[in-house]
Design a protein around this motif. Sequence first.
Motif, PDB file in Angstrom:
ATOM      1  N   VAL A 197       1.963  -3.735  -9.617  1.00 19.02           N
ATOM      2  CA  VAL A 197       2.110  -3.443  -8.128  1.00 19.02           C
ATOM      3  C   VAL A 197       0.933  -4.443  -7.347  1.00 19.02           C
ATOM      4  N   ASN A 198      -0.121  -4.521  -8.095  1.00 16.93           N
ATOM      5  CA  ASN A 198      -1.134  -5.252  -7.388  1.00 16.93           C
ATOM      6  C   ASN A 198      -0.773  -6.720  -7.189  1.00 16.93           C
ATOM      7  N   ILE A 199       0.073  -7.258  -8.090  1.00 14.51           N
ATOM      8  CA  ILE A 199       0.323  -8.632  -7.770  1.00 14.51           C
ATOM      9  C   ILE A 199       1.258  -8.877  -6.544  1.00 14.51           C
ATOM     10  N   ASP A 200       1.999  -7.875  -6.255  1.00 14.34           N
ATOM     11  CA  ASP A 200       2.654  -7.819  -5.123  1.00 14.34           C
ATOM     12  C   ASP A 200       2.093  -7.735  -3.944  1.00 14.34           C
ATOM     13  N   LEU A 201       1.074  -6.386  -3.807  1.00 12.64           N
ATOM     14  CA  LEU A 201       0.130  -6.141  -2.685  1.00 12.64           C
ATOM     15  C   LEU A 201      -0.759  -7.381  -2.393  1.00 12.64           C
ATOM     16  N   ILE A 202      -1.257  -8.299  -3.360  1.00 13.22           N
ATOM     17  CA  ILE A 202      -1.994  -9.272  -3.077  1.00 13.22           C
ATOM     18  C   ILE A 202      -1.220 -10.310  -2.270  1.00 13.22           C
ATOM     19  N   ARG A 203       0.039 -10.633  -2.671  1.00 13.37           N
ATOM     20  CA  ARG A 203       0.582 -11.659  -1.859  1.00 13.37           C
ATOM     21  C   ARG A 203       1.277 -11.276  -0.548  1.00 13.37           C
ATOM     22  N   ILE A 204       1.467  -9.842  -0.482  1.00  8.52           N
ATOM     23  CA  ILE A 204       1.793  -9.340   0.936  1.00  8.52           C
ATOM     24  C   ILE A 204       0.688  -9.420   1.888  1.00  8.52           C
ATOM     25  N   ALA A 205      -0.520  -8.936   1.205  1.00  3.99           N
ATOM     26  CA  ALA A 205      -1.769  -9.058   2.170  1.00  3.99           C
ATOM     27  C   ALA A 205      -1.854 -10.550   2.782  1.00  3.99           C
ATOM     28  N   ALA A 206      -1.841 -11.646   1.618  1.00  6.52           N
ATOM     29  CA  ALA A 206      -2.085 -13.021   1.901  1.00  6.52           C
ATOM     30  C   ALA A 206      -1.228 -13.553   2.865  1.00  6.52           C
ATOM     31  N   ASN A 207       0.146 -13.049   2.960  1.00  7.06           N
ATOM     32  CA  ASN A 207       1.009 -13.730   3.818  1.00  7.06           C
ATOM     33  C   ASN A 207       0.841 -12.986   5.113  1.00  7.06           C
ATOM     34  N   ALA A 208       0.447 -11.742   5.388  1.00  4.27           N
ATOM     35  CA  ALA A 208       0.277 -11.098   6.397  1.00  4.27           C
ATOM     36  C   ALA A 208      -0.896 -11.690   7.363  1.00  4.27           C
ATOM     37  N   LEU A 209      -2.151 -12.075   6.389  1.00  2.35           N
ATOM     38  CA  LEU A 209      -3.446 -12.768   6.919  1.00  2.35           C
ATOM     39  C   LEU A 209      -2.994 -14.062   7.557  1.00  2.35           C
ATOM     40  N   ARG A 210      -2.089 -15.012   6.670  1.00  3.45           N
ATOM     41  CA  ARG A 210      -1.693 -16.422   7.185  1.00  3.45           C
ATOM     42  C   ARG A 210      -0.880 -16.147   8.451  1.00  3.45           C
ATOM     43  N   ASN A 211      -0.124 -15.123   8.645  1.00  3.99           N
ATOM     44  CA  ASN A 211       0.658 -15.154   9.915  1.00  3.99           C
ATOM     45  C   ASN A 211      -0.172 -14.401  11.012  1.00  3.99           C
ATOM     46  N   GLY A 212      -1.448 -13.999  10.639  1.00  7.13           N
ATOM     47  CA  GLY A 212      -2.015 -13.451  11.883  1.00  7.13           C
ATOM     48  C   GLY A 212      -1.838 -11.917  12.065  1.00  7.13           C
ATOM     49  N   LEU A 213      -1.114 -11.183  11.209  1.00  5.67           N
ATOM     50  CA  LEU A 213      -0.732  -9.747  11.440  1.00  5.67           C
ATOM     51  C   LEU A 213      -1.861  -8.953  10.708  1.00  5.67           C
ATOM     52  N   GLY A 214      -2.557  -8.125  11.706  1.00  4.61           N
ATOM     53  CA  GLY A 214      -3.324  -7.331  11.311  1.00  4.61           C
ATOM     54  C   GLY A 214      -2.928  -5.759  11.234  1.00  4.61           C
ATOM     55  N   GLY A 215      -3.530  -4.809  10.654  1.00  7.16           N
ATOM     56  CA  GLY A 215      -3.195  -3.637  10.447  1.00  7.16           C
ATOM     57  C   GLY A 215      -2.471  -3.707   9.063  1.00  7.16           C
ATOM     58  N   HIS A 216      -1.486  -2.723   8.655  1.00  8.54           N
ATOM     59  CA  HIS A 216      -0.916  -2.243   7.828  1.00  8.54           C
ATOM     60  C   HIS A 216       0.551  -2.962   7.733  1.00  8.54           C
ATOM     61  N   PRO A 217       0.889  -3.807   6.749  1.00 11.68           N
ATOM     62  CA  PRO A 217       2.055  -4.493   6.668  1.00 11.68           C
ATOM     63  C   PRO A 217       3.318  -3.613   5.968  1.00 11.68           C
ATOM     64  N   ALA A 218       4.397  -3.512   6.975  1.00 15.61           N
ATOM     65  CA  ALA A 218       5.461  -2.431   6.491  1.00 15.61           C
ATOM     66  C   ALA A 218       5.932  -2.676   4.864  1.00 15.61           C
ATOM     67  N   ASP A 219       5.990  -3.905   4.369  1.00 17.72           N
ATOM     68  CA  ASP A 219       6.235  -4.168   3.194  1.00 17.72           C
ATOM     69  C   ASP A 219       5.589  -3.520   2.065  1.00 17.72           C
ATOM     70  N   ALA A 220       4.399  -3.228   2.282  1.00 21.49           N
ATOM     71  CA  ALA A 220       3.478  -2.534   1.387  1.00 21.49           C
ATOM     72  C   ALA A 220       3.603  -1.060   1.134  1.00 21.49           C
ATOM     73  N   THR A 221       4.293  -0.425   2.016  1.00 19.93           N
ATOM     74  CA  THR A 221       4.268   1.073   2.185  1.00 19.93           C
ATOM     75  C   THR A 221       4.758   1.599   0.825  1.00 19.93           C
ATOM     76  N   SER A 222       6.171   1.155   0.396  1.00 19.73           N
ATOM     77  CA  SER A 222       6.891   1.837  -0.808  1.00 19.73           C
ATOM     78  C   SER A 222       5.903   1.550  -2.099  1.00 19.73           C
ATOM     79  N   LEU A 223       4.900   0.823  -2.114  1.00 22.19           N
ATOM     80  CA  LEU A 223       4.016   0.306  -3.292  1.00 22.19           C
ATOM     81  C   LEU A 223       2.774   1.384  -3.311  1.00 22.19           C
TER      82      LEU A 223
END
Length: 292
Positions: free
Chosen positions: A257-283
Amino acid sequence: MALYRQTGSLVGIRRPMIDGLGVDDIDVVAAFATSEEKIGRDLTEAIFMPPNNFPRLDCELPRADVPVTRGLVDATEVGRVAAALAGAEVLLYSAPSGRPETARAYAEAAYEAGAAFVNTTSDPVARDPGWMGRFEAAGLPLIGDDLASQFGTSVLHNALLRLLEERGLALVSSYQVNLGGTDDFRNLVENPSTKKQSKLNALSADDKVELAPLGYLSQLKSRKVAHLNIEAQGWGETAVSLDVKLTVHDPSGAAGVNIDLIRIAANALRNGLGGHPADATSLLKSPPGTAI
């Protein structure tokens, strides 16, 4: 990550690519620990030292050239850790649960460093509106709290309870017992409060579902053994009883699960999306909006 780079295997990987990022695109640039034996050693040496009990995988592990530095126990050295994170995109916090001050200190270090923060523990950070507001305003992703293992007790229990509903059965009672041998389990036996609530959050549980106190058995090492019971009623109020035993390698379930959360977080940061990414919720067991 070394195993997947060397073999090209996809076994155990839920999402090979997440917005262009593969498993082998992740590099560790800083590492922190409180164990005196680990501090100053290269990461690839420190990860095999006690209390870690993850078995060696069949692959070559190249030297990381990332020395392990002294970790935080409170907020007194946040600035030092933030400086060590310069250039990092994501800070993954995976210390044992039950240390809320430490979790918040690392969140502050990530904030000061301009990095996304992923809290895999049950200590509330992302569920705190104050912390979430700060990260959102700064354009920094904040993911948490408490990851749901790739195939763990909460995931299985929740699926079975939902299956009852889908098939029209009425839940009478259910319980869950968890035993483990990792250092995290040992710590949670002493500090169980946030973990119990987090597991209840993952089950969307009512008063018909009970959780036994977590049990620590050193001989289990990195394994977790769970026992689930479900008592229900079907057509004509006839009884249905289900007992399940689940044995998993606990750290591997987290890693998947960590391997997915890290990539979700990195992509959100690169796209300037602060707060909680919706993709992470189910994990996660306790995403924002669930009880603390």
